[in-house]
Design an enzyme around this catalytic site. Sequence first.
Site, PDB file in Angstrom:
ATOM      1  N   HIS A 100       5.277   8.010  -0.232  1.00  0.00           N
ATOM      2  CA  HIS A 100       6.073   8.187  -1.455  1.00  0.00           C
ATOM      3  C   HIS A 100       5.659   7.162  -2.511  1.00  0.00           C
ATOM      4  O   HIS A 100       5.455   7.512  -3.686  1.00  0.00           O
ATOM      5  CB  HIS A 100       7.564   8.056  -1.126  1.00  0.00           C
ATOM      6  CG  HIS A 100       8.452   7.994  -2.327  1.00  0.00           C
ATOM      7  ND1 HIS A 100       9.037   9.110  -2.887  1.00  0.00           N
ATOM      8  CD2 HIS A 100       8.835   6.936  -3.102  1.00  0.00           C
ATOM      9  CE1 HIS A 100       9.739   8.743  -3.950  1.00  0.00           C
ATOM     10  NE2 HIS A 100       9.640   7.436  -4.107  1.00  0.00           N
ATOM     11  N   GLU A 101       5.518   5.905  -2.109  1.00  0.00           N
ATOM     12  CA  GLU A 101       5.114   4.858  -3.066  1.00  0.00           C
ATOM     13  C   GLU A 101       3.695   5.107  -3.563  1.00  0.00           C
ATOM     14  O   GLU A 101       3.395   4.894  -4.749  1.00  0.00           O
ATOM     15  CB  GLU A 101       5.230   3.467  -2.436  1.00  0.00           C
ATOM     16  CG  GLU A 101       6.641   3.085  -1.982  1.00  0.00           C
ATOM     17  CD  GLU A 101       7.708   3.253  -3.059  1.00  0.00           C
ATOM     18  OE1 GLU A 101       7.373   3.169  -4.257  1.00  0.00           O
ATOM     19  OE2 GLU A 101       8.873   3.506  -2.700  1.00  0.00           O
ATOM     20  N   HIS A 104       3.716   7.398  -6.395  1.00  0.00           N
ATOM     21  CA  HIS A 104       3.955   6.778  -7.716  1.00  0.00           C
ATOM     22  C   HIS A 104       2.647   6.247  -8.315  1.00  0.00           C
ATOM     23  O   HIS A 104       2.418   6.339  -9.525  1.00  0.00           O
ATOM     24  CB  HIS A 104       4.959   5.634  -7.591  1.00  0.00           C
ATOM     25  CG  HIS A 104       6.378   6.089  -7.421  1.00  0.00           C
ATOM     26  ND1 HIS A 104       6.973   7.027  -8.241  1.00  0.00           N
ATOM     27  CD2 HIS A 104       7.327   5.733  -6.518  1.00  0.00           C
ATOM     28  CE1 HIS A 104       8.233   7.227  -7.836  1.00  0.00           C
ATOM     29  NE2 HIS A 104       8.464   6.460  -6.797  1.00  0.00           N
TER      30      HIS A 104
HETATM   31 ZN   LIG Z   1      10.135   6.234  -5.708  1.00  0.00          ZN
END
Ligand SMILES: [Zn+2]
Length: 230
Positions: A100-101, A104
């Site tokens: 998830h990171e 980003h």
């Molecule tokens: Zn996030």
Amino acid sequence: MFYFDPLYLIYALPPMLLGLWAQFRVKAAFNKYSQVRTRTGMSGAEAARRILERGGIPQVTVEATRGMLSDHYDPRHKALRLSEGVYNATSVAAVGVAAHEAGHALQDKTNYFPLQVRSLMVPAVSIGSSIGPILFMAGLFLAGTLGTTLAWAGIILFGSTALFALVTLPVEIDASRRAKALLVSQGIVSPAEMQGVSAVLDAAALTYVAAAAQAVMQLVYFLSIMNRRN
Ligand SMILES: [Zn+2]
């Protein structure tokens, strides 16, 4: 004074309960799937590295940071910081959060529009969230046009907080969508293990929905007070 207004509870309580429930679900899902090892044996840090390298951004660093679920991507330093329970952990939960990171970081690389808007809003929001409610309250105590003007200025400032929380939603949901697709396509997680990844990331998404609902309902409450004042 707001906490003694029964109307405030009607606006504030449902999103607050949603937020508490979402946080409980994040912790429960993370704890559960922290016990489930990835079949590949990859750690959160290794999963992030693979995604960043194959995504064409090997220059983004992957660092360990303190705290529980304090994982984040720092766009200024192009650094992905993973918490202790994620960085070295070889669990389904850990690779889910790490991916998830990394999602980003990929948003940053592709100049994903909602992320750019969100970054631009940060200075305004830090002022708006603190000064907005104070100006609003001060405005309520003052009579006449000055009071009304001040209260509206407070509402507009605080409105930036609600807008920020809303813009955060597509940023977070898109990062999780990327994470889920990349974990499977890059062979980090098998389709059978995706249930655990989804449980963690979907619960995390719900916390952002609750935060947005809280900010919007606070704004609606301020507006309802102005409506009664008139
Ligand atoms: Zn996030």
